[in-house]
Design an enzyme around this catalytic site. Structure first.
Site, PDB file in Angstrom:
ATOM      1  N   THR A 239       0.843  -1.196   0.000  1.00 50.94           N
ATOM      2  CA  THR A 239       0.000   0.000   0.000  1.00 50.94           C
ATOM      3  C   THR A 239       0.876   1.243   0.000  1.00 50.94           C
ATOM      4  O   THR A 239       1.792   1.361   0.806  1.00 50.94           O
ATOM      5  CB  THR A 239      -0.921  -0.002   1.240  1.00 50.94           C
ATOM      6  OG1 THR A 239      -1.746  -1.159   1.174  1.00 50.94           O
ATOM      7  CG2 THR A 239      -1.783   1.254   1.294  1.00 50.94           C
ATOM      8  N   CYS A 327      26.345   5.607   6.747  1.00 51.29           N
ATOM      9  CA  CYS A 327      26.093   4.170   6.781  1.00 51.29           C
ATOM     10  C   CYS A 327      27.314   3.391   7.241  1.00 51.29           C
ATOM     11  O   CYS A 327      27.193   2.321   7.801  1.00 51.29           O
ATOM     12  CB  CYS A 327      25.694   3.673   5.401  1.00 51.29           C
ATOM     13  SG  CYS A 327      24.802   4.879   4.455  1.00 51.29           S
TER      14      CYS A 327
END
Ligand SMILES: *Cc1c(COP(=O)(O)O)cnc(C)c1O
Length: 391
Positions: A239, A327
């Protein structure tokens, strides 16, 4: 209270008020599921359609249906690389990328390698530019994809994307680019630059975290990463996050609308910062290409200073910077980007990235550089590294 100065816009940005205003109604007023047929669903679908148009316009895509919303820039990179590789594996199993890509590109390639694909990692020169000669040398009959980033996140170097794309197409190869750091910083035109696939992310351009997009030129096949419903033309199940997508669309519109004044402002801030740093601190190296670079990102190596320690001292003073990319910052390994640029490990470990944004003021720079000068002096005074004549 400690003054706070955020100089890590390449890691993420705040969400701008205009973007936030666009998002708010999606949480409690226009909350339908865009896949529902009733009016609530149609309202949500209309919001997503408008956002898709805005994202498409920002990169001059021919058609809005060439935009696929994802959960992040990382997902868009994975979707492009794995998706194209899997869809065209019967044509060949060779992929070309560069040594300075974002982890999400490098790791996607590594996982394909484990499946039997062959990967060529192109070297870069000392300024971080991919060599066109090396690229031509790497192209093979079974090469199906070339992926080279538009702008590097650690040093800000801008690649010759259009030239690389041209070479790809002359050889019947698809071209993907990670344009996460390029959006809003340089002009992106997927038609003019002959780009087949392009990844972008909302949270690097004053949009929400957890939302990205892949541009995929019509006619190119791709295998979905996420199976599910028929969302995103069957290419990405799940969704849709209406609020984030609406915010991303608005952020794209603003990024393009304000690109020229923003970049002018960033250029002034960059020079102001660099002049002050160079005036006050010796034995430094500015990394990246002196000409082909974005204004918002500055990577500096400080001889005889440990980068992580510098980051922490600055943090105590409320100044937020980064060592290489966010990261990898908790892995105490020299940055793969700086390594590829031929910077020796010791100097790579002495490197800090400063990245500026819309709210960075000269007063912020004054404070940050004042603290930087003190921190560098302090760390050098206790540095175990002794270089003759340099203490
Ligand atoms: C931030 C970044 C990504 C990852 O985007 P996310 O939305 O954070 O997953 C990819 N490539 C580059 C160059 C980036 O700077």
């Amino acid at each position: 209270m400690v003054k706070k100065v955020y100089l890590d816009y390449a890691a993420t940005t705040f969400v701008s008020n205009e973007v936030l205003n666009e998002m708010m109604p999606c949480f409690n007023t226009l909350y339908g599921n865009a896949s529902s047929i009733h009016s609530f669903g149609r309202d949500a679908a209309a919001i997503i359609d408008r956002a898709r148009d805005r994202v498409a316009a920002a990169i001059n895509a021919k058609n809005s249906n060439e935009i696929y919303f994802t959960s992040s820039g990382s997902e868009a990179n994975n979707m492009a690389i794995k998706g194209i590789a899997h869809a065209y594996a019967n044509k060949g199993k060779h992929i070309i990328t560069s040594k300075i890509e974002h982890q999400s590109v490098l790791e996607a390639c590594e996982s394909l390698k484990a499946e039997g694909f062959e990967i060529t990692y192109l070297p870069v020169d000392k300024n971080g530019l991919v060599s066109i000669a090396e690229l031509l040398h790497a192209v093979r009959k079974d090469t199906i994809l070339i992926s080279v980033m538009a702008v590097n996140n650690e040093v800000g170097t801008i690649q010759n994307v259009k030239t690389i794309a041209k070479i790809a197409h002359e050889n019947g190869i698809f071209f993907h680019t990670d344009a996460v750091q390029a959006l809003g910083a340089i002009r992106l035109d997927v038609q003019d630059m002959e780009i087949d696939a392009l990844s972008i992310s909302a949270h690097k351009i004053y949009g929400p975290k957890g939302c990205g997009a892949l541009y995929l030129k019509n006619g190119i096949k791709i295998e979905p990463l996420i199976s599910g419903g028929n969302q995103e033309r069957g290419k990405r199940g799940g969704t849709q996050d209406t609020a984030s997508i609406a915010g991303f669309g608005k952020a794209c519109e603003i990024a393009i609308r304000d690109m020229i004044p923003n970049q002018q402002k960033l250029r002034v801030i960059r020079h102001y910062f660099l002049d002050k740093v160079q005036e006050n601190i010796e034995y430094i190296h500015i990394n990246g290409d002196p000409h082909q670079k974005i204004n918002g990102t500055v990577s500096i190596s400080f001889e005889m200073v440990e980068g992580e320690s510098l980051l922490m001292l600055l943090d105590l003073d409320g100044v937020a910077v980064s060592t290489s990319s966010a990261c990898t910052s908790n892995a105490l390994q020299p940055s793969h980007v700086l390594k590829a640029m031929g910077i020796e490990d010791e100097l790579a470990q002495s490197t800090v990235r400063f990245s500026f944004g819309k709210n960075t003021s000269k007063a912020d720079i004054d404070y940050a550089v004042e603290r930087l000068v003190v921190a560098v002096k302090k760390l050098r005074s206790i540095s175990p590294i002794t270089k003759a004549g340099r203490r």
